[in-house]
Scaffold this motif. Structure first.
Motif, mmCIF file in Angstrom:
data_model
loop_
_atom_site.group_PDB
_atom_site.id
_atom_site.type_symbol
_atom_site.label_atom_id
_atom_site.label_comp_id
_atom_site.label_asym_id
_atom_site.label_seq_id
_atom_site.Cartn_x
_atom_site.Cartn_y
_atom_site.Cartn_z
ATOM 1 N N ALA A 208 155.987 24.186 63.716
ATOM 2 C CA ALA A 208 156.999 24.409 62.682
ATOM 3 C C ALA A 208 158.150 23.421 62.789
ATOM 4 O O ALA A 208 158.743 23.032 61.774
ATOM 5 C CB ALA A 208 157.523 25.842 62.767
ATOM 6 N N THR A 209 158.461 22.994 64.011
ATOM 7 C CA THR A 209 159.534 22.005 64.183
ATOM 8 C C THR A 209 159.139 20.648 63.639
ATOM 9 O O THR A 209 159.992 19.785 63.426
ATOM 10 C CB THR A 209 159.916 21.867 65.675
ATOM 11 N N GLU A 210 157.822 20.456 63.427
ATOM 12 C CA GLU A 210 157.307 19.202 62.873
ATOM 13 C C GLU A 210 156.896 19.347 61.410
ATOM 14 O O GLU A 210 156.220 18.478 60.857
ATOM 15 C CB GLU A 210 156.129 18.719 63.710
ATOM 16 N N GLY A 211 157.267 20.483 60.795
ATOM 17 C CA GLY A 211 156.975 20.687 59.384
ATOM 18 C C GLY A 211 155.561 21.138 59.084
ATOM 19 O O GLY A 211 155.118 21.076 57.932
ATOM 20 N N ILE A 212 154.833 21.620 60.097
ATOM 21 C CA ILE A 212 153.450 22.089 59.913
ATOM 22 C C ILE A 212 153.450 23.613 59.966
ATOM 23 O O ILE A 212 153.977 24.212 60.900
ATOM 24 C CB ILE A 212 152.515 21.521 60.995
ATOM 25 N N SER A 213 152.851 24.225 58.956
ATOM 26 C CA SER A 213 152.840 25.684 58.836
ATOM 27 C C SER A 213 151.472 26.226 59.260
ATOM 28 O O SER A 213 150.462 25.977 58.598
ATOM 29 C CB SER A 213 153.149 26.079 57.389
ATOM 30 N N ILE A 214 151.455 26.969 60.363
ATOM 31 C CA ILE A 214 150.212 27.517 60.920
ATOM 32 C C ILE A 214 150.142 29.019 60.672
ATOM 33 O O ILE A 214 151.104 29.740 60.940
ATOM 34 C CB ILE A 214 150.114 27.238 62.435
ATOM 35 N N GLU A 215 149.014 29.467 60.152
ATOM 36 C CA GLU A 215 148.758 30.904 60.014
ATOM 37 C C GLU A 215 147.935 31.373 61.209
ATOM 38 O O GLU A 215 146.881 30.794 61.503
ATOM 39 C CB GLU A 215 148.022 31.198 58.713
ATOM 40 N N VAL A 216 148.400 32.408 61.907
ATOM 41 C CA VAL A 216 147.755 32.902 63.125
ATOM 42 C C VAL A 216 147.098 34.248 62.840
ATOM 43 O O VAL A 216 147.755 35.168 62.335
ATOM 44 C CB VAL A 216 148.770 33.050 64.284
ATOM 45 N N ILE A 217 145.819 34.362 63.176
ATOM 46 C CA ILE A 217 145.069 35.607 62.986
ATOM 47 C C ILE A 217 144.581 36.111 64.335
ATOM 48 O O ILE A 217 143.965 35.373 65.107
ATOM 49 C CB ILE A 217 143.880 35.411 62.025
ATOM 50 N N ASP A 218 144.867 37.375 64.591
ATOM 51 C CA ASP A 218 144.409 38.065 65.801
ATOM 52 C C ASP A 218 143.111 38.802 65.461
ATOM 53 O O ASP A 218 143.097 39.718 64.639
ATOM 54 C CB ASP A 218 145.491 39.049 66.246
ATOM 55 N N LEU A 219 142.010 38.420 66.107
ATOM 56 C CA LEU A 219 140.723 39.059 65.822
ATOM 57 C C LEU A 219 140.741 40.553 66.123
ATOM 58 O O LEU A 219 140.177 41.356 65.393
ATOM 59 C CB LEU A 219 139.612 38.407 66.649
ATOM 60 N N ARG A 220 141.296 40.942 67.272
ATOM 61 C CA ARG A 220 141.330 42.324 67.739
ATOM 62 C C ARG A 220 139.924 42.866 68.026
ATOM 63 O O ARG A 220 139.644 43.344 69.102
ATOM 64 C CB ARG A 220 142.048 43.240 66.734
ATOM 65 N N SER A 221 139.056 42.820 67.055
ATOM 66 C CA SER A 221 137.670 43.271 67.235
ATOM 67 C C SER A 221 136.763 42.054 67.332
ATOM 68 O O SER A 221 136.745 41.206 66.435
ATOM 69 C CB SER A 221 137.245 44.154 66.061
ATOM 70 N N LEU A 222 136.012 41.972 68.441
ATOM 71 C CA LEU A 222 135.124 40.832 68.666
ATOM 72 C C LEU A 222 133.706 41.132 68.214
ATOM 73 O O LEU A 222 132.921 40.216 67.967
ATOM 74 C CB LEU A 222 135.127 40.460 70.155
ATOM 75 N N SER A 223 133.359 42.404 68.123
ATOM 76 C CA SER A 223 132.083 42.832 67.557
ATOM 77 C C SER A 223 132.225 44.274 67.102
ATOM 78 O O SER A 223 132.422 45.159 67.944
ATOM 79 C CB SER A 223 130.947 42.710 68.577
ATOM 80 N N PRO A 224 132.190 44.525 65.791
ATOM 81 C CA PRO A 224 132.011 43.546 64.724
ATOM 82 C C PRO A 224 133.282 42.737 64.482
ATOM 83 O O PRO A 224 134.382 43.189 64.810
ATOM 84 C CB PRO A 224 131.690 44.410 63.513
ATOM 85 N N VAL A 225 133.117 41.550 63.896
ATOM 86 C CA VAL A 225 134.252 40.711 63.502
ATOM 87 C C VAL A 225 134.612 41.036 62.057
ATOM 88 O O VAL A 225 133.738 41.121 61.185
ATOM 89 C CB VAL A 225 133.909 39.218 63.631
#
Length: 331
Positions: A231-248
């Motif tokens: 973000a300090t470099e102007g790049i916007s990252i969306e972060v997703i937490d899987l939480r469940s690995l099976s099923p996804v």
């Protein structure tokens, strides 16, 4: 004594897990705990601390050092109507019980055409970042996500730990519950009134527009650090937490990729034939026309988990994640 009900608290994950176990044991007398040193000691990481004194030795069982025996006994108890929760003391110690998990526990419901429930939870402290020795730092989740008949989950924060533990115990299917040991002690807010999302749902934990990054467990902290730097470099990252690995739960992932056009999947485990590989392949199949760059993976190397002195070179860091983000943006 006050009648005011506590609706939230700032807790470390270990204490949130303890509270989740306690609530399940209070709600259902058929819930019992099994494992090595989980009784008066409260477990190596003190997740079961105080539960032996509260519920007694018939519901918090100190077992011999025999993982196959622990799992086998839990299977028999489940067939008799109990809901056993087994602790594997360290991730690398699960392998002596691997046969019972994969050839018995995972197959029992299918073998009986759904006529037998297997409400067994297997708690596994896993992952690195604690500077431990061989067999005490592993990331073996792919073995279990590959095995039909098992549900596999991993919380990244105390709130999810509290609720996901109770939901796992309530499941009539066996659940492998991976607890990121490096996140046991950082605190977070736990809402005791509402879980927020169901057990097998992934969740956007930071919104962004340029690149989607996906991970689970301890990796979420790393991904959020990377997003802050980006973000300090102007790049916007969306972060997703899987939480469940099976099923996804692919819904939030596919929705995010449709927006950003780019995906980076990160994990502590080795990359070859891994959960990250499966997510990369599935998103490529299902969101091909949304992608503006190949799906990229950041993982541990294809070697055994290393000694503590060099674990920082093995485990994905914010810098390694950002290098993948830069590559994705370069296409």
């Amino acid at each position: 004594m006050s009648d005011v009900q506590v609706t939230s608290a700032n807790l470390p994950m270990a204490k949130a897990l303890n509270a989740g176990l306690r609530k399940s044991m209070q709600d259902d007398p058929k819930v019992l705990l099994m494992g090595e040193d989980i009784g008066p000691l409260g477990g190596v990481f003190r997740v079961t601390e105080g539960l032996h004194a509260e519920f007694g030795e018939n519901r918090v069982l100190d077992t011999p050092l025999a993982e196959a025996g622990i799992i086998g006994t839990a299977i028999g108890l489940a067939m008799r109507g109990y809901r056993p929760v087994c602790e594997i003391q360290f991730d690398g110690f699960v392998f002596p019980g691997f046969n019972q998990i994969t050839t018995q526990l995972a197959r029992m419901r299918n073998r009986h055409e759904g006529g037998v429930s297997m409400p067994v939870v297997i708690r596994i402290p896993y992952g690195g970042h604690i500077g431990s020795i061989e067999h005490h730092q592993e990331s073996p989740e792919t073995y279990f996500t590959h095995t039909p008949g098992l549900r596999v989950v991993s919380p990244s924060n105390p709130h999810d730990a509290y609720w996901m533990m109770q939901e796992a115990i309530a499941s009539n299917d066996p659940v492998i519950f991976f607890e990121p040991k490096s996140r046991y002690w950082p605190k977070g807010e736990v809402d005791f009134t509402e879980s927020g999302v169901p057990l097998h749902s992934s969740r956007v934990v930071r919104s962004g527009t340029d690149v989607t990054v996906v991970g689970h467990g301890a990796m979420i902290s790393v991904l959020l650090q990377a997003a802050d730097i980006a973000a300090t470099e102007g790049i916007s990252i969306e972060v997703i937490d899987l939480r469940s690995l099976s099923p996804v739960d692919y819904g939030p992932i596919l929705t995010s990729v449709a927006k950003t056009g780019r995906l980076v999947v990160a994990q502590e485990a080795s990359g070859f034939v891994s959960l990250g590989s499966e997510i990369a392949a599935t998103v490529t199949e299902r969101a091909f026309y949304s992608l503006e760059a190949p799906v990229l993976r950041v993982s541990g190397f294809d070697t055994p988990f290393p000694p503590a002195a060099v674990e920082t070179h093995f485990l994905p860091s914010p810098d390694r994640v950002l290098e993948a983000v830069d590559r994705a943006l370069s296409y």
